[in-house]
Scaffold this active site. Structure first.
Site, mmCIF file in Angstrom:
data_model
loop_
_atom_site.group_PDB
_atom_site.id
_atom_site.type_symbol
_atom_site.label_atom_id
_atom_site.label_comp_id
_atom_site.label_asym_id
_atom_site.label_seq_id
_atom_site.Cartn_x
_atom_site.Cartn_y
_atom_site.Cartn_z
ATOM 1 N N GLU A 106 0.849 -1.194 0.000
ATOM 2 C CA GLU A 106 0.000 0.000 0.000
ATOM 3 C C GLU A 106 0.884 1.244 0.000
ATOM 4 O OE1 GLU A 106 -2.372 1.608 -0.747
ATOM 5 O OE2 GLU A 106 -3.980 1.630 0.738
ATOM 6 N N ASP A 107 0.322 2.350 -0.464
ATOM 7 C CA ASP A 107 1.114 3.575 -0.506
ATOM 8 C C ASP A 107 1.289 4.209 0.873
ATOM 9 O OD1 ASP A 107 -1.579 4.323 -0.327
ATOM 10 O OD2 ASP A 107 -1.557 5.651 -2.063
ATOM 11 N N PHE A 159 -0.233 16.461 4.320
ATOM 12 C CA PHE A 159 -0.778 15.830 3.129
ATOM 13 C C PHE A 159 0.321 15.788 2.078
ATOM 14 C CE2 PHE A 159 -3.251 14.907 -0.592
ATOM 15 C CZ PHE A 159 -4.131 13.969 -0.093
ATOM 16 N N ARG A 172 0.539 12.196 -9.116
ATOM 17 C CA ARG A 172 1.023 10.827 -8.911
ATOM 18 C C ARG A 172 2.365 10.587 -9.574
ATOM 19 N NH1 ARG A 172 -3.230 7.702 -6.740
ATOM 20 N NH2 ARG A 172 -5.311 8.175 -7.500
HETATM 21 P P1 IMP Z 1 -6.754 5.520 5.309
HETATM 22 O O1 IMP Z 1 -7.887 4.622 5.013
HETATM 23 O O2 IMP Z 1 -7.218 6.788 6.004
HETATM 24 O O3 IMP Z 1 -5.604 4.876 6.039
HETATM 25 O O4 IMP Z 1 -6.233 6.082 3.945
HETATM 26 C C1 IMP Z 1 -5.487 5.371 3.058
HETATM 27 C C2 IMP Z 1 -5.568 6.019 1.692
HETATM 28 O O5 IMP Z 1 -5.795 7.418 1.781
HETATM 29 C C3 IMP Z 1 -4.263 5.864 0.972
HETATM 30 O O6 IMP Z 1 -4.224 4.665 0.229
HETATM 31 C C4 IMP Z 1 -4.234 7.102 0.106
HETATM 32 O O7 IMP Z 1 -4.890 6.849 -1.135
HETATM 33 C C5 IMP Z 1 -5.023 8.135 0.854
HETATM 34 N N1 IMP Z 1 -4.172 9.084 1.602
HETATM 35 C C6 IMP Z 1 -4.007 9.188 2.922
HETATM 36 N N2 IMP Z 1 -3.144 10.144 3.260
HETATM 37 C C7 IMP Z 1 -2.725 10.686 2.090
HETATM 38 C C8 IMP Z 1 -1.785 11.728 1.749
HETATM 39 O O8 IMP Z 1 -1.124 12.373 2.592
HETATM 40 N N3 IMP Z 1 -1.638 11.982 0.424
HETATM 41 C C9 IMP Z 1 -2.303 11.297 -0.552
HETATM 42 N N4 IMP Z 1 -3.172 10.304 -0.281
HETATM 43 C C10 IMP Z 1 -3.381 10.002 1.028
HETATM 44 MG MG MG Z 2 -5.696 8.467 -3.054
#
Ligand code: IMP
Ligand code: MG
Length: 187
Positions: A106-107, A159, A172
């Protein structure tokens, strides 16, 4: 063509957190740990689209274990900067994972909601093992606990964009991780 000179960051980026070289070095370290831990095993490598695509592509080329590549696409965010909490599977795996050693790539882990949902969903399919590798981790923002086995970098609550990460589907393609200027998402 001559060697390209170092370009200034994108005008919407206020700071470069990790350069291409730092990203590559950390990728080597993550792959080394994965290669050690998966000795003798075949990895079912699951990249999470779209954000993890660049990281997954770099990481898998450094893994020298037998590997099958698959992808899932999930949506937890609209086009905004904050999670809605709702997770939907937009694209599922192509194969069953029962008895396989699944590595989810995951990213970023932010609230943890996406990975928590994915983990429960995949565990119900009875893999032999399930581990998670996230390139970035923002622990301050966690809403639900999720075990992340391999983390590239822990970062404060900024962010960030680039290296697959987007804001409203943009940025991206930036080769580094940058902090997005707040005025870009605050309008
Ligand atoms: P979570 O479900 O809140 O943990 O969010 C995970 C997803 O939110 C990641 O796979 C990203 O696509 C997006 N995300 C969360 N933080 C960031 C950020 O700082 N930049 C870009 N995408 C983010
Ligand atoms: Mg995203």
């Amino acid at each position: 063509m001559s060697t390209p000179s170092r370009q200034p960051p994108h005008p919407d980026v206020q700071e470069v957190l990790f350069s291409e070289a730092e990203i590559a070095a950390r990728g080597e370290g993550l792959a080394a740990a994965i290669n050690t831990d998966y000795a003798g095993l075949e990895i079912y490598f699951v990249g999470i689209l779209k954000g993890a695509a660049p990281f997954a592509a770099d990481l898998l080329r450094r893994i020298d274990r037998p590997l099958r590549l698959d992808f899932m696409a999930v949506s937890s965010y609209g086009s905004g900067a904050r999670s809605s909490g709702a997770v939907r599977i937009l694209k599922d795996l192509e194969e069953g994972i029962a008895g396989r050693h699944v590595l989810v790539v995951e990213d970023i882990v932010d609230s943890g909601l996406t990975l928590h949902y994915l983990r429960e969903n995949l565990l119900a399919r009875r893999p032999a093992s399930l581990r998670i590798c996230a390139f970035l981790d923002k622990p301050d923002r966690r809403k639900v606990d999720v075990p992340v086995d391999y983390v590239g970098f822990r970062i404060p609550d900024h962010f960030v964009v680039g290296y697959g990460l987007d804001y409203a589907e943009r940025y991206r393609n930036l080769p580094y991780i940058g902090v997005l200027k707040p005025e870009v998402y605050q309008g």
